[in-house]
Scaffold this motif. Structure first.
Motif: not given
Length: 93
Positions: A71-77, A20-25, A54-57
């Protein structure tokens, strides 16, 4: 036997967290590449907004990968990768 299960679950959770961290980065990097004008031309939120999302996620995923805000961050990314990235990072001519 129960200790082995929790150890295995811990490793699975660490793997999910790292992914998840790699995906957001990756989203952060891909949000920073197109010019800011591409976002406004396509009618999307501004470039700094998507970079911040993406940074906050990435931070949320690093802290608590399976929490409510994560979970909200997953939807946003996911929205970034499914909708915004194809529109603003399209074919370069």
């Amino acid at each position: 036997m129960i200790d082995d299960l929790s150890g295995t679950w811990g490793m699975v959770q660490m793997g999910i967290q790292a992914a998840l961290v790699v995906w957001a980065l990756a989203g952060l990097l891909l949000a920073a590449l197109p010019p800011a004008s591409a976002y406004s031309i396509e009618g999307k939120w501004p470039k700094p907004a998507w970079i911040a999302i993406c940074a906050v996620a990435a931070i949320l995923f690093a802290i608590r990968p399976l929490g409510f805000f994560s979970l909200i961050a997953m939807v946003a990314v996911g929205v970034f990768f499914a909708d915004v990235r194809p529109a603003v990072g399209g074919r370069r001519r």
